[in-house]
Design a protein around this motif. Structure first.
Motif, PDB file in Angstrom:
ATOM      1  N   PRO A 141       0.529  -1.289  -0.214  1.00 22.77           N
ATOM      2  CA  PRO A 141      -0.236   0.016  -0.205  1.00 22.77           C
ATOM      3  C   PRO A 141       1.148   1.640   0.522  1.00 22.77           C
ATOM      4  O   PRO A 141       0.292   2.106  -0.568  1.00 22.77           O
ATOM      5  CB  PRO A 141      -0.830  -0.416   1.538  1.00 22.77           C
ATOM      6  N   GLY A 142       1.585   0.843   0.574  1.00 21.77           N
ATOM      7  CA  GLY A 142       3.155   2.462   0.976  1.00 21.77           C
ATOM      8  C   GLY A 142       3.536   3.146  -0.770  1.00 21.77           C
ATOM      9  O   GLY A 142       4.001   3.697  -0.544  1.00 21.77           O
ATOM     10  N   LYS A 143       3.883   1.608  -0.912  1.00 18.34           N
ATOM     11  CA  LYS A 143       4.345   2.067  -2.697  1.00 18.34           C
ATOM     12  C   LYS A 143       3.612   2.518  -4.113  1.00 18.34           C
ATOM     13  O   LYS A 143       4.304   2.860  -5.176  1.00 18.34           O
ATOM     14  CB  LYS A 143       5.267   0.304  -3.357  1.00 18.34           C
ATOM     15  N   LEU A 144       2.492   2.909  -3.790  1.00 18.12           N
ATOM     16  CA  LEU A 144       1.343   3.212  -4.544  1.00 18.12           C
ATOM     17  C   LEU A 144       0.713   4.766  -4.722  1.00 18.12           C
ATOM     18  O   LEU A 144       0.751   4.496  -3.926  1.00 18.12           O
ATOM     19  CB  LEU A 144       0.441   2.280  -4.946  1.00 18.12           C
ATOM     20  N   ARG A 145       0.490   5.129  -5.698  1.00 18.37           N
ATOM     21  CA  ARG A 145       0.549   6.438  -6.053  1.00 18.37           C
ATOM     22  C   ARG A 145      -0.988   6.667  -5.769  1.00 18.37           C
ATOM     23  O   ARG A 145      -1.259   7.151  -5.328  1.00 18.37           O
ATOM     24  CB  ARG A 145       0.405   6.949  -7.324  1.00 18.37           C
ATOM     25  N   SER A 146      -1.922   5.574  -6.016  1.00 19.39           N
ATOM     26  CA  SER A 146      -3.211   5.044  -5.928  1.00 19.39           C
ATOM     27  C   SER A 146      -3.647   3.714  -6.080  1.00 19.39           C
ATOM     28  O   SER A 146      -3.352   2.996  -6.899  1.00 19.39           O
ATOM     29  CB  SER A 146      -3.899   6.663  -6.571  1.00 19.39           C
ATOM     30  N   LEU A 147      -5.374   3.290  -5.536  1.00 22.66           N
ATOM     31  CA  LEU A 147      -5.705   2.535  -6.277  1.00 22.66           C
ATOM     32  C   LEU A 147      -6.856   3.396  -5.971  1.00 22.66           C
ATOM     33  O   LEU A 147      -7.785   3.896  -5.218  1.00 22.66           O
ATOM     34  CB  LEU A 147      -5.796   1.391  -4.252  1.00 22.66           C
ATOM     35  N   VAL A 148      -7.659   2.880  -7.252  1.00 15.52           N
ATOM     36  CA  VAL A 148      -9.102   3.163  -7.646  1.00 15.52           C
ATOM     37  C   VAL A 148      -9.405   1.912  -7.798  1.00 15.52           C
ATOM     38  O   VAL A 148      -9.206   1.068  -9.064  1.00 15.52           O
ATOM     39  CB  VAL A 148      -8.657   4.113  -8.851  1.00 15.52           C
ATOM     40  N   ILE A 149     -10.809   2.329  -6.725  1.00 20.51           N
ATOM     41  CA  ILE A 149     -11.523   0.452  -7.041  1.00 20.51           C
ATOM     42  C   ILE A 149     -12.435   1.031  -8.117  1.00 20.51           C
ATOM     43  O   ILE A 149     -13.470   1.707  -7.212  1.00 20.51           O
ATOM     44  CB  ILE A 149     -11.968   0.071  -5.494  1.00 20.51           C
ATOM     45  N   MET A 150     -13.219  -0.208  -8.411  1.00 17.07           N
ATOM     46  CA  MET A 150     -14.656   0.067  -9.406  1.00 17.07           C
ATOM     47  C   MET A 150     -15.484  -1.200  -8.081  1.00 17.07           C
ATOM     48  O   MET A 150     -14.749  -2.060  -8.998  1.00 17.07           O
ATOM     49  CB  MET A 150     -14.571   0.155 -10.360  1.00 17.07           C
ATOM     50  N   GLY A 151     -16.046  -0.585  -7.456  1.00 19.37           N
ATOM     51  CA  GLY A 151     -17.183  -1.628  -6.897  1.00 19.37           C
ATOM     52  C   GLY A 151     -18.217  -1.134  -5.222  1.00 19.37           C
ATOM     53  O   GLY A 151     -17.633   0.397  -5.488  1.00 19.37           O
ATOM     54  N   GLY A 152     -18.825  -1.499  -4.974  1.00 16.94           N
ATOM     55  CA  GLY A 152     -19.688  -0.995  -3.829  1.00 16.94           C
ATOM     56  C   GLY A 152     -20.719  -0.158  -4.637  1.00 16.94           C
ATOM     57  O   GLY A 152     -20.480   0.247  -5.607  1.00 16.94           O
ATOM     58  N   THR A 153     -21.432  -0.421  -3.248  1.00 18.61           N
ATOM     59  CA  THR A 153     -22.073   1.061  -3.147  1.00 18.61           C
ATOM     60  C   THR A 153     -22.982   1.885  -2.067  1.00 18.61           C
ATOM     61  O   THR A 153     -22.694   0.730  -0.918  1.00 18.61           O
ATOM     62  CB  THR A 153     -23.419   0.381  -4.126  1.00 18.61           C
ATOM     63  N   VAL A 154     -22.566   2.755  -1.592  1.00 22.37           N
ATOM     64  CA  VAL A 154     -23.207   3.223  -0.142  1.00 22.37           C
ATOM     65  C   VAL A 154     -24.753   3.283  -0.470  1.00 22.37           C
ATOM     66  O   VAL A 154     -25.563   3.069   1.026  1.00 22.37           O
ATOM     67  CB  VAL A 154     -22.346   4.174  -0.045  1.00 22.37           C
ATOM     68  N   ASP A 155     -25.200   4.278  -1.152  1.00 20.57           N
ATOM     69  CA  ASP A 155     -26.626   4.599  -1.114  1.00 20.57           C
ATOM     70  C   ASP A 155     -27.189   4.063  -2.090  1.00 20.57           C
ATOM     71  O   ASP A 155     -29.021   3.927  -2.125  1.00 20.57           O
ATOM     72  CB  ASP A 155     -26.865   6.405  -0.688  1.00 20.57           C
ATOM     73  N   GLU A 156     -27.623   4.197  -2.895  1.00 18.49           N
ATOM     74  CA  GLU A 156     -27.363   3.797  -4.269  1.00 18.49           C
ATOM     75  C   GLU A 156     -28.434   1.943  -4.783  1.00 18.49           C
ATOM     76  O   GLU A 156     -27.037   1.588  -3.597  1.00 18.49           O
ATOM     77  CB  GLU A 156     -26.627   3.939  -5.702  1.00 18.49           C
ATOM     78  N   PRO A 157     -28.728   1.277  -4.831  1.00 21.45           N
ATOM     79  CA  PRO A 157     -29.165  -0.322  -4.329  1.00 21.45           C
ATOM     80  C   PRO A 157     -28.292  -0.934  -5.406  1.00 21.45           C
ATOM     81  O   PRO A 157     -27.915  -0.105  -6.340  1.00 21.45           O
ATOM     82  CB  PRO A 157     -30.640  -0.239  -4.924  1.00 21.45           C
ATOM     83  N   GLY A 158     -27.838  -2.323  -5.000  1.00 15.85           N
ATOM     84  CA  GLY A 158     -26.872  -2.571  -5.368  1.00 15.85           C
ATOM     85  C   GLY A 158     -27.503  -3.090  -7.145  1.00 15.85           C
ATOM     86  O   GLY A 158     -28.383  -3.226  -7.271  1.00 15.85           O
ATOM     87  N   ASN A 159     -26.647  -4.187  -7.181  1.00 10.80           N
ATOM     88  CA  ASN A 159     -27.146  -4.587  -9.042  1.00 10.80           C
ATOM     89  C   ASN A 159     -27.162  -5.966  -8.814  1.00 10.80           C
ATOM     90  O   ASN A 159     -27.417  -6.405  -9.711  1.00 10.80           O
ATOM     91  CB  ASN A 159     -25.939  -3.871 -10.300  1.00 10.80           C
TER      92      ASN A 159
END
Length: 323
Positions: A141-159
């Motif tokens: 984790p400390g070796k990356l500039r960033s990690l961008v994840i497409m996943g999850g949902t908080v308020d929107e209903p899931g699929n």
């Protein structure tokens, strides 16, 4: 310049994300890593290699990753969404290249070390490869500039359930492990991707103006758009279309100012009726249950400037297409 690895399970919308990354002048796509999800991992690898060749970069490294989730039994592959081949049943020719000898986890670690803090990983499938990479190298984790994840949902209903998005439900244990590590991480989930629709008019623009890349995306999208039309999952528009899931995560890399985020310790429910649910302590409350304590904060996108993100995607592929 943003060197990135896309961790992927292609997937029609994965193909769109890969095309976008290859076309964007500020992105250097250093490789693809594959994972089970939309299709079995062997098919995901074949699709990744085939897309690289069709998009004009036949030497792009592709590393095959996890076949199965960390703990739970595999879920059925969603052939009704992406087609049996993952790319809309267009039946492209098999690729001529082969995957590299390294596993996906090993390839991610190698590139993180080589790029010395500049690498971004964009994970647009189940997070199993990231969890395995973390096990191999806890300092990742400390070796990356960033990690961008497409996943999850908080308020929107899931699929895939009322509370779950497909990538997180496919391996909820891995998703919880990954969000428990101290990455510079942002989650681009259904709260934003359900707001951004690529209509058939948009996809026709790609077909007519973006060369062979645009034609491939148009052809592959026919099955995918039909799924959205039959389910009403991209309703509210006068014409057929599909959600721009995975490419939105790539868009965040180059245009984070177009997104609005919340932040807080996050967990992914691993089992039971809530399996795959992303939960975040967005207010910093002290709760009776302590599961969110001593966890790093994750950024989660909740809104975006829809027209600007959609235009960024379309204009990039049309103006800077690889072929």
């Amino acid at each position: 310049m943003y060197p990135i690895i896309i961790d992927t399970d292609p997937g029609v919308d994965d193909a769109m994300a890969i095309a976008f990354a290859l076309a964007h002048p500020e992105i250097e796509l250093v490789g693809l890593t594959t994972v089970f999800g939309n299709v079995p991992v062997a098919r995901a690898t074949r699709n990744a290699l085939a897309l690289a060749e069709r998009f004009g970069v036949p030497g792009l490294p592709v590393a095959q990753g996890a076949k199965f989730p960390l703990v739970q039994s595999p879920l059925p592959h969603p052939e009704f969404v992406h087609g049996a081949d993952g790319l809309g049943n267009v039946n492209y020719d098999p690729p001529t290249a082969q995957a590299v000898a390294q596993s996906a986890a090993e390839f991610i670690i190698e590139q993180a070390n080589r790029l010395n803090g500049e690498l971004t990983v964009v994970a647009i499938g189940p997070l199993t490869n990231l969890a395995l990479a973390l096990k191999l190298d806890p300092e990742l984790p400390g070796k990356l500039r960033s990690l961008v994840i497409m996943g999850g949902t908080v308020d929107e209903p899931g699929n895939v359930s009322p509370v779950a998005e497909a990538n997180f439900l496919s391996d909820p244990h891995a998703a919880d492990v990954v969000l428990g590590a101290d990455w510079p991480v942002v989650v681009v989930g259904l709260d934003v991707t359900h707001k951004i629709i690529l209509t058939d008019s948009n996809l026709m623009q790609l077909r007519d103006k973006a060369g062979e890349t645009g034609k491939l995306l148009w052809d592959a999208s026919r099955f995918y758009v039909n799924y959205y039309s039959n389910t009403g999952a991209a309703s509210g528009h006068d014409e057929a279309g599909c959600c721009m899931h995975d490419a939105a995560a790539v868009a965040y890399v180059v245009a984070p100012e177009l997104f609005t985020c919340i932040s807080g310790p996050a967990r992914v429910i691993s089992e039971g009726v809530g399996a795959g649910q992303l939960t975040i302590n967005r207010k910093g409350y002290t709760y009776l249950l302590k599961h969110w304590e001593e966890r790093p904060a994750a950024k989660v996108c909740m809104d975006l400037e829809v027209e600007k993100v959609r235009s960024l995607f379309l204009d990039t592929i049309i103006q800077h297409k690889v072929r």
